[in-house]
Design a protein around this motif. Structure first.
Motif, PDB file in Angstrom:
ATOM      1  N   TYR A 489       0.821  -1.216   0.000  1.00 48.63           N
ATOM      2  CA  TYR A 489       0.000   0.000   0.000  1.00 48.63           C
ATOM      3  C   TYR A 489       0.853   1.264   0.000  1.00 48.63           C
ATOM      4  N   GLU A 490       1.823   1.344   0.903  1.00 48.90           N
ATOM      5  CA  GLU A 490       2.640   2.547   1.007  1.00 48.90           C
ATOM      6  C   GLU A 490       3.440   2.803  -0.267  1.00 48.90           C
ATOM      7  N   GLN A 491       3.927   1.747  -0.879  1.00 46.17           N
ATOM      8  CA  GLN A 491       4.695   1.880  -2.118  1.00 46.17           C
ATOM      9  C   GLN A 491       3.807   2.370  -3.261  1.00 46.17           C
ATOM     10  N   LYS A 492       2.553   1.926  -3.274  1.00 42.72           N
ATOM     11  CA  LYS A 492       1.612   2.404  -4.278  1.00 42.72           C
ATOM     12  C   LYS A 492       1.364   3.900  -4.133  1.00 42.72           C
ATOM     13  N   ILE A 494       3.390   6.180  -2.904  1.00 36.74           N
ATOM     14  CA  ILE A 494       4.569   6.904  -3.375  1.00 36.74           C
ATOM     15  C   ILE A 494       4.610   6.912  -4.900  1.00 36.74           C
ATOM     16  N   PHE A 495       4.315   5.760  -5.510  1.00 36.09           N
ATOM     17  CA  PHE A 495       4.304   5.670  -6.975  1.00 36.09           C
ATOM     18  C   PHE A 495       3.299   6.650  -7.572  1.00 36.09           C
ATOM     19  N   LEU A 496       2.077   6.685  -7.035  1.00 31.36           N
ATOM     20  CA  LEU A 496       1.046   7.569  -7.580  1.00 31.36           C
ATOM     21  C   LEU A 496       1.393   9.033  -7.355  1.00 31.36           C
ATOM     22  N   ASP A 497       1.977   9.351  -6.199  1.00 35.37           N
ATOM     23  CA  ASP A 497       2.410  10.734  -5.944  1.00 35.37           C
ATOM     24  C   ASP A 497       3.428  11.188  -6.982  1.00 35.37           C
ATOM     25  N   ILE A 498       4.400  10.335  -7.264  1.00 34.99           N
ATOM     26  CA  ILE A 498       5.433  10.697  -8.241  1.00 34.99           C
ATOM     27  C   ILE A 498       4.814  10.868  -9.619  1.00 34.99           C
ATOM     28  N   ALA A 499       3.959   9.928 -10.014  1.00 36.13           N
ATOM     29  CA  ALA A 499       3.352   9.979 -11.342  1.00 36.13           C
ATOM     30  C   ALA A 499       2.530  11.251 -11.536  1.00 36.13           C
ATOM     31  N   CYS A 500       1.821  11.663 -10.509  1.00 41.65           N
ATOM     32  CA  CYS A 500       0.914  12.808 -10.636  1.00 41.65           C
ATOM     33  C   CYS A 500       1.580  14.149 -10.375  1.00 41.65           C
ATOM     34  N   PHE A 501       2.635  14.187  -9.518  1.00 38.83           N
ATOM     35  CA  PHE A 501       3.150  15.485  -9.078  1.00 38.83           C
ATOM     36  C   PHE A 501       4.669  15.644  -9.089  1.00 38.83           C
ATOM     37  N   PHE A 502       5.424  14.590  -8.829  1.00 43.09           N
ATOM     38  CA  PHE A 502       6.792  14.792  -8.370  1.00 43.09           C
ATOM     39  C   PHE A 502       7.890  14.359  -9.329  1.00 43.09           C
ATOM     40  N   VAL A 503       7.569  14.133 -10.608  1.00 45.33           N
ATOM     41  CA  VAL A 503       8.643  13.891 -11.576  1.00 45.33           C
ATOM     42  C   VAL A 503       9.480  15.167 -11.669  1.00 45.33           C
ATOM     43  N   GLY A 504      10.785  15.047 -11.471  1.00 48.61           N
ATOM     44  CA  GLY A 504      11.660  16.211 -11.467  1.00 48.61           C
ATOM     45  C   GLY A 504      11.881  16.808 -10.108  1.00 48.61           C
ATOM     46  N   THR A 505      11.212  16.280  -9.077  1.00 51.37           N
ATOM     47  CA  THR A 505      11.359  16.773  -7.711  1.00 51.37           C
ATOM     48  C   THR A 505      12.490  16.042  -7.004  1.00 51.37           C
ATOM     49  N   GLN A 518       3.996   8.147   7.137  1.00 51.79           N
ATOM     50  CA  GLN A 518       4.331   6.754   7.446  1.00 51.79           C
ATOM     51  C   GLN A 518       4.216   5.854   6.210  1.00 51.79           C
ATOM     52  N   PHE A 519       4.746   6.373   5.100  1.00 47.60           N
ATOM     53  CA  PHE A 519       4.824   5.590   3.867  1.00 47.60           C
ATOM     54  C   PHE A 519       6.186   4.895   3.725  1.00 47.60           C
ATOM     55  N   PHE A 520       7.081   5.099   4.683  1.00 46.06           N
ATOM     56  CA  PHE A 520       8.394   4.456   4.709  1.00 46.06           C
ATOM     57  C   PHE A 520       9.145   4.658   3.386  1.00 46.06           C
ATOM     58  N   PRO A 521       9.486   5.915   3.084  1.00 46.41           N
ATOM     59  CA  PRO A 521      10.068   6.222   1.770  1.00 46.41           C
ATOM     60  C   PRO A 521      11.411   5.577   1.503  1.00 46.41           C
ATOM     61  N   GLY A 522      12.222   5.330   2.541  1.00 47.52           N
ATOM     62  CA  GLY A 522      13.520   4.702   2.312  1.00 47.52           C
ATOM     63  C   GLY A 522      13.375   3.375   1.602  1.00 47.52           C
ATOM     64  N   GLU A 526      13.402   2.504  -2.754  1.00 45.20           N
ATOM     65  CA  GLU A 526      14.320   1.438  -3.162  1.00 45.20           C
ATOM     66  C   GLU A 526      13.582   0.364  -3.954  1.00 45.20           C
ATOM     67  N   VAL A 527      12.380  -0.003  -3.495  1.00 43.21           N
ATOM     68  CA  VAL A 527      11.595  -1.022  -4.195  1.00 43.21           C
ATOM     69  C   VAL A 527      11.178  -0.528  -5.579  1.00 43.21           C
ATOM     70  N   LEU A 528      10.684   0.702  -5.660  1.00 49.06           N
ATOM     71  CA  LEU A 528      10.250   1.255  -6.949  1.00 49.06           C
ATOM     72  C   LEU A 528      11.416   1.353  -7.922  1.00 49.06           C
ATOM     73  N   ARG A 529      12.575   1.739  -7.404  1.00 49.68           N
ATOM     74  CA  ARG A 529      13.746   1.846  -8.272  1.00 49.68           C
ATOM     75  C   ARG A 529      14.185   0.468  -8.742  1.00 49.68           C
ATOM     76  N   PHE A 530      14.200  -0.484  -7.821  1.00 50.65           N
ATOM     77  CA  PHE A 530      14.604  -1.844  -8.186  1.00 50.65           C
ATOM     78  C   PHE A 530      13.674  -2.428  -9.240  1.00 50.65           C
TER      79      PHE A 530
END
Length: 673
Positions: A489-492, A494-505, A518-522, A526-530
């Motif tokens: 859930y938390e990884q999803k 983060i993925f949706l936030d990046i897709a909608c707002f944070f490319v280039g951030t 409490q989305f545990f970004p560390g 890492e999971v999204l990048r992998f």
């Protein structure tokens, strides 16, 4: 004629041979154990694992064990060999990682120190497992010294695991770990042990305790999974395909385009266009051409991701970037006519190499590249686009249709991501061919699906292939969605936030909000990048392929097709305006971007916000955690509004505004330039 009786006579013959073999085995095992115990004995020699010289191996790079490993495990056998270390070892092996541990890899009867040293030297990831009595083993400590030397001298990755001990206790020899170490130290010093070796041990313990690692203080099965995933991620970095390495299937395309370029020795500016579907590798091909030609040009510029950057920053930003790249000085051009005049005048005497990436509008192309008269003779402009008609309308000299990869090239690219090698292992061959066949030679799908399947067991492969078979052949987005669905859930989020707002951030800035939520970004990043769903630039900026960005936005739209107010994220200018101005906000909305940019599907540039917003328009946004406005005015009493806001990005904030009781308690990021 009697049948020969083999039973008794055969046993009589074979028994002495078997007894001899068994005796030799146990004698050799005892010899090896004795050698290791000698290094751990109180009155033993220091037992340092000194690095072998060239003469030790006759100058050969071949290994005595015949293997190069990906992971080396250092551990105290009596503490963890039959428990945690065994689970971790098998977790790594099951994920396809070549892992060294001494009881499996050492041949009986051989001198094991050179073997251990070479295993440490050749392994890409070194994992010391610190347990309570790790510090009582000279052997383990000597390994640790060599591990830290390899990290500092060769850049090898060290992932320490602290098994029921604290990192600070290991580093400063405190607690139960310190008690055991200090008792051993006293006994060794009484027997004249070399104090320099002791200092080297302490130095290595202190240094390793400061590294990012893992503490075993919960469920060990979950910890093993996390470590295996981290190892796979680190190993994959070695195979990530940047432009210098990604030669899979690209050479033929480069050759075709260069053959055309070489035949056009005219003095006019040459325009080359590369078109094809998203994810086909247009940008990679264009970069390869750009790099091949760059040494022939003094003036060069690469304008990346024009489609997205134009929405986010506008025409003036891109034009000023172009001016700075070519002329090497700042020039703020804010007027359309003046910008055209300035560029056409200043560039006229410049031989320019220009790469315009992801152009989605012919008017934008003309504003950046103009026509042949803008540049000096011999200049070259490379354009990438999904829309072939843009190239036709602009009138490029050579429109190149970038096709899918063939089967052999597809297998190589897929294998690099799935297996970290150029071909699949024998047991995965049939399944790998099925995946490659389904993806139809699209590089993005090959990369993402390969990353999804990396380290997974056969059952997971088969289940994923079954899902892929249900997707229509040309539905690329749905193939990519399979990787999204397996996220937590938390990884999803983060993925949706990046897709909608944070490319280039900057990923570090965004992580403050995700951490507060409490989305545990560390772990999440890492999971999204992998999984190849995002990339992190050298400047820490978040990157995402357009196809994946479109996938994320489509997932959000599916939350409610007809009513934007019932979606979790709003970014379209018209939709945001409709929701806010008519006080239609709901508790489902978590993030809003209300800034200048193109309203999706309209092709029109929105005017500066400049609107006045009161607390009433935000009253019902009880779940809002991210708000981005530009040039807007906020006024009123915001008590009980947006209490969960974690990030306020208020660009071109007016100097005078009246806001009372603004909910700042939960803010993790505040931007008011």
């Amino acid at each position: 004629m009697h049948r020969p009786i083999f039973g008794h006579s055969f046993a009589v013959l074979v028994a002495p041979i078997l007894l001899s073999v068994l005796a030799f085995y146990f004698l050799s095992k005892k010899k090896n154990n004795a050698a290791r115990n000698a290094a751990d004995a109180d009155n033993g020699a220091p037992g340092s694992l000194t690095a072998p010289t060239d003469t030790d191996f006759g100058g050969s790079s071949s290994s005595p064990t015949g293997n190069c490993y990906e992971v080396f495990l250092s551990f105290k056998g009596s503490d963890t060999r039959k428990g945690f270390t065994d689970h971790l070892y098998h977790g790594l092996v099951d994920a396809g990682v070549d892992t060294f541990r001494d009881d499996d890899e050492l041949c009986q009867g051989q001198d094991i120190r050179p073997v251990l040293m070479e295993a440490i030297t050749n392994s890409k990831v070194l994992i010391p497992i610190f347990s309570e009595s790790y510090g009582t083993s000279s052997w383990c400590l000597d390994e640790l010294v060599q591990i830290m030397e390899r990290k500092n001298n060769n850049g090898q990755i060290v992932l320490p695991i602290f098994y029921k001990v604290k990192p600070s206790d290991v580093g400063h020899q405190r607690g139960s770990f310190g008690d055991a170490f200090l008792k051993r130290e006293k006994r060794l010093l009484k027997r004249g042990f070399d104090p320099t070796t002791l200092e080297n041990w302490k130095k290595a313990l202190l240094e390793v305790s400061t590294l990012s690692g893992y503490e075993a203080d919960g469920y060990e099965a979950d910890l093993v999974k996390s470590i295996v995933r981290k190892v796979l991620s680190e190993l994959k970095k070695k195979f990530e395909l940047d432009i210098s390495e990604n030669s899979v299937g690209i050479d033929r395309h480069v050759k075709e385009i260069m053959e055309f370029v070489d035949t056009k020795k005219s003095h006019a500016t040459l325009f080359v266009g590369i078109h094809g579907m998203g994810g086909i590798g247009k940008t990679t091909l264009a970069k390869a051409i750009y790099n091949k030609l760059s040494n022939q040009f003094e003036h060069r510029s690469f304008i990346a991701d024009i489609r997205e950057s134009w929405k986010r920053n506008g025409a003036h930003y891109l034009r000023n970037q172009l001016i700075y790249d070519i002329l090497k000085h700042e020039n703020k051009v804010h007027n359309e006519d003046k910008g055209t005049t300035y560029i056409s005048c200043k560039f006229k005497c410049k031989k320019v190499l220009l790469l315009l990436d992801d152009v989605d509008d012919v008017i934008r192309l003309k504003r950046l590249a103009g026509n042949r008269d803008w540049f000096s003779s011999g200049s070259m402009v490379i354009i990438t686009t999904r829309n072939e008609r843009i190239l036709e309308e602009f009138g490029v000299d050579y429109p190149y249709d970038h096709k899918e990869m063939d089967n052999d090239q597809s297998m190589i690219l897929f294998s690099k991501h799935a297996f970290r090698r150029d071909s699949p292992p024998r047991e995965f061959e049939d399944l790998a061919h099925k995946v490659v066949s389904i993806t139809k030679g699209l590089p993005l799908s090959l990369e993402v699906l390969g990353s999804l399947l990396c380290g997974q067991k056969l059952a997971f492969w088969r289940a994923t292939i079954d899902k892929l078979k249900e997707v229509p052949p040309k539905e690329v987005r749905e193939k990519l969605r399979i990787s999204y669905e397996v996220l937590e859930y938390e990884q999803k989020q983060i993925f949706l936030d990046i897709a909608c707002f944070f490319v280039g951030t900057d990923s570090r800035t965004a992580s403050y909000m995700w951490d507060a939520c409490q989305f545990f970004p560390g772990a999440g990043i890492e999971v999204l990048r992998f999984m190849s769903l995002i990339k992190i630039g050298d400047d820490h900026q978040l990157r995402m392929h357009d196809q994946l960005k479109d996938l994320g936005k489509e997932i959000v739209r599916e939350e409610n097709r007809r009513e934007p107010r019932n979606r979790s994220r709003l970014w379209d200018y018209k939709e945001v305006k409709k929701v806010l101005k008519k006080n239609k906000g709901t508790g489902k909305i978590e993030a809003i971007d209300r800034t200048e940019g193109s309203s999706e599907g309209s092709g029109e540039t929105a005017k500066r916000d400049g609107d006045i917003y009161t607390e009433e328009q935000f009253k019902n946004l009880t779940s809002l955690r991210f708000l981005h406005v530009k040039g807007a005015h906020l006024t009123g009493d915001f008590k009980d509004s947006m209490e969960g806001l974690r990030w306020l990005r208020w660009r071109e904030c007016p100097m005078n505004f009246e806001v009372n009781n603004f909910p700042a308690e939960e803010l993790a990021v505040l931007e008011m330039p």
